[in-house]
Every structure is written in structure tokens, then in C-alpha cells.
Design an enzyme around this catalytic site. Structure first.
Site, mmCIF file in Angstrom:
data_model
loop_
_atom_site.group_PDB
_atom_site.id
_atom_site.type_symbol
_atom_site.label_atom_id
_atom_site.label_comp_id
_atom_site.label_asym_id
_atom_site.label_seq_id
_atom_site.Cartn_x
_atom_site.Cartn_y
_atom_site.Cartn_z
ATOM 1 N N TRP A 159 0.819 -1.039 -0.041
ATOM 2 C CA TRP A 159 0.147 -0.033 -0.137
ATOM 3 C C TRP A 159 0.838 1.348 -0.036
ATOM 4 C CZ3 TRP A 159 1.773 2.495 4.123
ATOM 5 C CH2 TRP A 159 2.237 1.793 5.298
ATOM 6 N N ASN A 160 2.066 0.975 0.340
ATOM 7 C CA ASN A 160 2.771 2.361 0.460
ATOM 8 C C ASN A 160 3.080 2.932 -0.836
ATOM 9 O OD1 ASN A 160 4.703 0.466 -0.121
ATOM 10 N ND2 ASN A 160 6.395 1.225 1.253
ATOM 11 N N LYS A 183 -2.383 -8.749 -7.465
ATOM 12 C CA LYS A 183 -3.008 -8.693 -6.250
ATOM 13 C C LYS A 183 -2.542 -7.663 -5.656
ATOM 14 C CE LYS A 183 -2.669 -9.650 -2.133
ATOM 15 N NZ LYS A 183 -3.445 -8.434 -1.564
ATOM 16 N N PRO A 184 -3.153 -6.440 -5.729
ATOM 17 C CA PRO A 184 -2.981 -5.179 -4.955
ATOM 18 C C PRO A 184 -3.222 -5.357 -3.531
ATOM 19 C CG PRO A 184 -4.992 -4.728 -6.052
ATOM 20 C CD PRO A 184 -4.755 -6.042 -6.464
ATOM 21 N N SER A 237 6.343 -7.101 3.459
ATOM 22 C CA SER A 237 7.033 -7.212 4.738
ATOM 23 C C SER A 237 7.696 -8.434 4.498
ATOM 24 C CB SER A 237 6.055 -7.450 5.777
ATOM 25 O OG SER A 237 5.162 -8.419 5.635
ATOM 26 N N GLU A 258 10.965 -7.979 -2.868
ATOM 27 C CA GLU A 258 11.418 -6.801 -2.429
ATOM 28 C C GLU A 258 10.915 -6.640 -0.653
ATOM 29 O OE1 GLU A 258 11.785 -3.545 -0.989
ATOM 30 O OE2 GLU A 258 10.900 -2.773 -2.596
ATOM 31 N N CYS A 292 10.272 1.411 2.632
ATOM 32 C CA CYS A 292 11.301 0.306 2.960
ATOM 33 C C CYS A 292 12.750 0.887 2.900
ATOM 34 C CB CYS A 292 11.109 -0.709 2.147
ATOM 35 S SG CYS A 292 11.005 -0.497 0.446
ATOM 36 N N GLU A 393 12.453 -2.271 12.032
ATOM 37 C CA GLU A 393 11.996 -1.309 11.084
ATOM 38 C C GLU A 393 10.935 -0.349 11.754
ATOM 39 O OE1 GLU A 393 10.139 -3.091 7.398
ATOM 40 O OE2 GLU A 393 10.767 -1.335 6.184
ATOM 41 N N GLU A 470 14.432 -4.661 -9.199
ATOM 42 C CA GLU A 470 13.429 -4.020 -10.145
ATOM 43 C C GLU A 470 14.033 -3.006 -10.799
ATOM 44 O OE1 GLU A 470 10.197 -3.743 -6.943
ATOM 45 O OE2 GLU A 470 9.291 -5.034 -8.524
HETATM 46 P P1 ADP Z 1 1.870 -4.673 5.264
HETATM 47 O O1 ADP Z 1 2.120 -5.266 6.627
HETATM 48 O O2 ADP Z 1 2.963 -3.538 5.226
HETATM 49 O O3 ADP Z 1 0.590 -4.433 4.804
HETATM 50 P P2 ADP Z 1 2.345 -7.212 3.855
HETATM 51 O O4 ADP Z 1 3.548 -7.794 3.657
HETATM 52 O O5 ADP Z 1 1.403 -7.479 4.917
HETATM 53 O O6 ADP Z 1 2.690 -5.801 4.614
HETATM 54 O O7 ADP Z 1 1.467 -6.712 2.485
HETATM 55 C C1 ADP Z 1 1.949 -6.823 1.273
HETATM 56 C C2 ADP Z 1 1.032 -7.449 0.370
HETATM 57 O O8 ADP Z 1 1.040 -8.810 0.605
HETATM 58 C C3 ADP Z 1 -0.287 -6.998 0.534
HETATM 59 O O9 ADP Z 1 -0.775 -7.070 -0.971
HETATM 60 C C4 ADP Z 1 -1.101 -8.010 1.138
HETATM 61 O O10 ADP Z 1 -2.557 -8.192 0.796
HETATM 62 C C5 ADP Z 1 -0.124 -9.224 0.796
HETATM 63 N N1 ADP Z 1 -0.182 -10.402 1.710
HETATM 64 C C6 ADP Z 1 -0.372 -10.487 3.121
HETATM 65 N N2 ADP Z 1 -0.444 -11.525 3.319
HETATM 66 C C7 ADP Z 1 -0.599 -12.417 2.453
HETATM 67 C C8 ADP Z 1 -0.432 -13.913 2.265
HETATM 68 N N3 ADP Z 1 -0.676 -14.650 3.303
HETATM 69 N N4 ADP Z 1 -0.470 -14.203 1.141
HETATM 70 C C9 ADP Z 1 -0.285 -13.646 0.134
HETATM 71 N N5 ADP Z 1 -0.288 -12.025 0.072
HETATM 72 C C10 ADP Z 1 -0.478 -11.603 1.428
#
Ligand code: ADP
Length: 491
Positions: A159-160, A183-184, A237, A258, A292, A393, A470
Site C-alpha cells: 500500500w505504500n 493482487k494489490p 513485509s 523486495e 522500505c 523497522e 526491479e
Molecule cells: P503490510 O504489513 O505493510 O501491509 P504485507 O507484507 O502484509 O505488508 O502486505 C504486502 C502485500 O502482501 C499486500 O498485498 C498483502 O495483501 C499481501 N499479503 C499479506 N499476507 C499475504 C499472504 N498470506 N499471502 C499472499 N499475500 C499476502
């Protein structure tokens, strides 16, 4: 800005999935809320898809692959330029959509969107230079090394940077002939859907890019388990990245990860303090520290610490935190309530172990802030390795200051982290530039500069910050596979 205009812009964004060139509801009409982090209000409901729709999207991408990959590099490049033009034409409207769902100031949102157009343009040209090799065979045969696309690429984005993280994955992926299932982030689906609506409007062939919004675990499960998906590219993350890495093992997918960062920002005693302070404030408050590559540990030489800190505090006090729609805003809200909780926890821990807050250190309150997730720009000094903030972080507007005396000491401390994405240091000593640049264990090093991201340069990390690059020629080559052909033609 006119409230009705904003409402119309949000209204116009499709709130459903885009699969095989068609906008479609999630199965059973399931939806999730999108929240404005500046007001806490629900601004939209978007389709909440799961396994079935993800499989449909993969099927659509697979179906589109032969024709898309069969186009010439010039033809695909022309599409990318068209997409870039469409983005530039709509940049101001896309920026409003981004600010409403993500919070960053409008000018930062627009700059991000335009950087996506630049990325598409750059890849559109670079793909024409994706040269192979011919090697003279020992007995006269012709040995060829060619590049080919991988097939279906899955992209999971955060989302950032709700727009740029998509374009920097999609541009190289489709430039070389892959097709994409995106998948956003659930926090910022509108920016992704608005982009897709633009590409639909210019007639991008069906199935080349598909979007599935919804249940992260279910969608991620299918994307990683499906053998038709040949690459997963992820920004997010470290915890989720590691999980996706493990999930992708069974289908032996190529990956680009990343992940998190914990950037050191080192100020040596010969640095120009005014320039350093200006750069540091610009870098830290970009997207309010939710980046990040944001400077997270500020190492300052003891001999300049007093002057530096005084100037930094005075500069930080000029930072205007406001709703991103306010044209004077230098930073907006944080994304969610738990972002505030994380900062409070890190600061409480540091204060309890002797650190001192010089500015900020708490949530912003008052009528315009109470319903959103606003935090005061914060400077905290006296940070040591005993404190959680030294290793974790932050992802927020906090500048933790650590003093040092010796070059070896600061290099060791800067490298004392599992992360290895971005790093920065300021000095005018050429010997020190070469030595520190060599010894920092990071994928990117800004020397007297905070600029480490361009369409033409490789962006990415080492250690737990992930792998793959990237942007740049290296970024493009992460979306291809190598094929070797022996052509024996002599009778
Ligand atoms: P943040 O905690 O900053 O939102 P995330 O790593 O949780 O960072 O999210 C980054 C992306 O990964 C988002 O699109 C989120 O929906 C997706 N995401 C989170 N959990 C899962 C998962 N178990 N499988 C696939 N994608 C995921």
C-alpha cells in the site's frame, strides 16, 4: 479541493475484478471496505475474491500469453508507451484517488504516478535491446543464447506506493512478453483498479494484465501453488515474503522479493550539515517514513552531534503534517491505527532505556486529526543497541539518533541488522567514500544523496531484504529465462 469532484473520481473507479478483459464481481458479490486514513471514513467497497477468481485470472493470463509473447518487442514497446501516455494524461485524477485511500500529499502521489509512466517508457525501449549471444562452436556449429518470457507472472504489491509498485513489476514483465495476475494491497485497491481502467480504455489486449482484489491468503495460496504461474514478484513485509518464498518451493517458481529495510544514514564529521539535514528531512518525511528505503537509524559523528541535532530539530518542526489534500502538507497520516501503536511501543521502550525525545513523540490530536492516524514528526536521541528501535523497522516519522566516533565502529553498527536494502552516507573524503561504499552490506548506497531509485538503475536488497532487482537492465532480465540452442547446420 471540491468535495463533489473527489467523490466523482472515487465513484468512477471500478470496484470489481478485471479478468480476461472483463470487469466482474467476486463470487457471491463479496466486498471489503477501503478506508481514508486521514479521516477514518469508509470511501468505497471493492470486490473480495478468493481461490476461484484467482484461478480464472491465471487461466486468462495463460490464454493471452501466446499472442502477447508473439508480438515483436517493438509492438509491445508501443503498447507500453501508450500506457505511459494514458497515465500522464490522467495523473492528477489518479493522484487524488491515491491520496484519499493512502494518505500521502497530492504532489507526492502525482510524482509517484508519473514515475510509473517513466518506468513504462524506459522498459518499452530497453526491451528492444534485450540482446542474446552467438558463440562460435568448437566444430563449426552455431551456438545461440536467446531470451524468452517466463509465462504467467503473479505480482503482489503493498500500500505504500500503490501505483509505482505495480508499474515497476508490470512494465518489465509485459515488455518481455509475460502476462500478469496482480493482487494489490487491500488498503489501496482503488489506485490499482484506476490504472487498470485506463489500460482497458486504451484497449490493452484481454488477459495481458488481470487484477484480483480480496482475501490475501486465499489468492496468495493459489498464485503460489499453481504450476502455470512461473514467477512471483512481491513487495511487502519480510514476514509475508518468507512465507511466499516457502509456498513457492513446491512449484519451483522464479521469485523477486523486495522486503523490509532498516536503512542506516551516516553523517561523517566532514559533511555539509545544512545539506545533510535538508536531505534527511526530505527522505524521512516522504510518504511519512512509510518507505522500505527510509532512513531509519541516523548515525552522527560525535564532534558534530550538537549542531546537527539542533538544526535537525528545527527543520523537523517545519514539517507540516496534514490531510494529503491540503496543498501545504509535507506529510499525511499513517496507514492504520496499528502503525501508531508500533511507533508508541518502540518509543516507550527507548525512553525506558534512557533515550530522550527532542521533538514530537506522540500522536497528533485536535479536530482535524482525531479521526485519522496522524503522528508528530519525532526526533529521539541517545539510541543504543539495547533498544528495539535499533533493530526493528519503524515505518513512520521517527528519526532515531545514534552517535559514533570511528569509521570501523559505524560501519559495523550500520551492518548490524538482518536487513540490507538501502543505505546512505555523507562525507567529502574520497578514500572514505570508496571504503565505506565497499563495506556497507546493502543493495543500494546513496553517497551524499538520497536518490536511489530511477527507472534505469537496479533497485533491491540483500540479506533479509530479499533478492531480485526491479528497474534497470537487471530488473528486465529478472522477467526472462535463458534458452541455449545448438544449431548444427554443416552436412
Ligand atoms: P503490510 O504489513 O505493510 O501491509 P504485507 O507484507 O502484509 O505488508 O502486505 C504486502 C502485500 O502482501 C499486500 O498485498 C498483502 O495483501 C499481501 N499479503 C499479506 N499476507 C499475504 C499472504 N498470506 N499471502 C499472499 N499475500 C499476502
Amino acid at each position: 479541493m471540491d468535495k463533489t469532484k473527489i467523490e466523482t473520481l472515487i465513484e468512477e473507479v471500478p470496484k470489481v475484478l478485471f479478468i480476461n478483459g472483463q470487469w466482474q464481481e467476486a463470487d457471491g458479490g463479496k466486498q471489503t471496505e477501503v478506508i481514508n486514513p486521514a479521516t477514518g471514513q469508509v470511501i468505497a467497497h471493492v470486490a473480495n475474491a478468493g481461490e476461484k477468481e484467482t484461478e480464472q485470472a491465471i487461466t486468462a493470463a495463460e490464454k493471452a500469453f501466446p499472442k502477447w509473447s508473439g508480438l515483436t518487442a517493438d509492438e509491445r514497446g508501443a503498447w507500453l508507451h501508450k500506457m505511459a501516455d494514458a497515465i500522464r494524461g490522467a495523473a492528477k485524477d489518479l493522484a487524488v484517488v491515491m491520496t484519499i485511500e493512502q494518505g500521502k500529499p497530492l504532489n507526492q502521489a502525482e510524482a509517484e504516478i508519473l514515475s510509473g509512466a517513466a518506468c513504462l517508457d524506459w522498459n518499452a525501449e530497453e526491451v528492444k535491446r534485450l540482446k542474446g549471444e552467438t558463440i562460435p562452436g568448437p566444430t563449426g556449429e552455431l551456438l545461440l543464447v536467446q531470451h524468452e518470457p517466463l509465462g504467467v507472472v503473479a505480482a503482489i504489491t503493498p500500500w505504500n506506493f500503490p501505483s509505482a509498485m505495480i508499474t515497476r513489476k508490470m512494465a518489465p514483465a509485459i515488455a518481455v512478453g509475460n502476462t500478469v495476475v496482480l493482487k494489490p494491497s487491500p488498503e489501496t485497491p482503488l489506485s490499482a483498479l484506476a490504472l487498470m481502467a485506463l489500460f482497458d480504455k486504451i484497449g490493452l489486449p484481454a488477459g495481458v494484465v488481470n487484477i484480483v482484489t480480496g482475501d490475501a491468503k486465499a489468492i496468495g495460496g493459489v498464485l503460489t501453488a499453481d504450476n502455470r504461474v512461473r514467477k512471483l514478484t512481491f513487495t511487502g513485509s519480510t514476514a509475508v515474503g518468507k512465507m511466499l518464498f516457502a509456498q513457492s518451493a513446491d512449484t519451483v517458481k522464479k521469485l523477486s522479493l523486495e522486503l523490509g529495510g532498516h536503512a542506516p544514514f551516516i553523517v561523517f564529521e566532514d559533511a555539509n550539515v545544512d545539506k545533510v539535514v535538508a536531505d534527511l528531512v526530505a527522505a524521512k518525511f516522504r510518504n511519512n517514513g512509510q518507505v522500505c528505503t527510509s532512513p531509519n537509524r541516523i548515525f552522527v559523528h560525535e564532534s558534530i552531534q550538537a549542531t546537527f541535532t539542533e538544526k535537525l530539530v528545527s527543520a523537523v518542526e517545519q514539517v507540516k503534517i496534514a490531510n494529503g489534500l491540503d496543498e501545504n502538507a509535507s506529510a499525511g497520516p499513517l496507514i492504520r491505527e496499528d502503525a501508531i501503536e508500533k511507533i508508541d511501543k518502540q518509543l516507550d521502550d527507548a525512553k525506558g532505556k534512557g533515550a530522550k525525545i527532542l521533538s514530537g513523540g506522540e500522536r497528533l490530536t485536535g479536530a482535524e486529526f482525531d479521526d485519522g492516524y496522524f503522528y508528530k514528526p519525532t526526533v529521539i536521541t541517545g539510541i543504543t543497541k539495547e533498544m528495539a528501535i535499533f533493530y526493528e523497522e519503524t515505518f513512520g516519522p521517527v528519526l532515531p539518533i545514534i552517535t559514533f566516533n570511528e569509521d570501523d565502529e559505524v560501519i559495523e553498527a550500520a551492518n548490524d541488522t538482518l536487513y540490507g536494502l538501502a543505505s546512505y552516507f555523507y562525507t567529502n573524503d574520497i578514500g572514505r567514500i570508496a571504503e565505506v561504499g565497499r563495506r556497507l552490506q546493502y543493495g543500494m548506497v546513496g553517497v551524499n544523496s538520497i536518490n536511489i531509485s530511477y527507472p534505469q538503475t537496479p533497485f533491491g536488497g540483500v540479506k533479509h531484504s530479499g533478492f531480485g532487482r526491479e528497474n534497470g537492465a537487471q530488473g528486465l532480465s529478472d522477467y526472462i529465462q535463458v534458452k541455449f540452442l545448438n544449431i548444427t547446420y554443416k552436412k
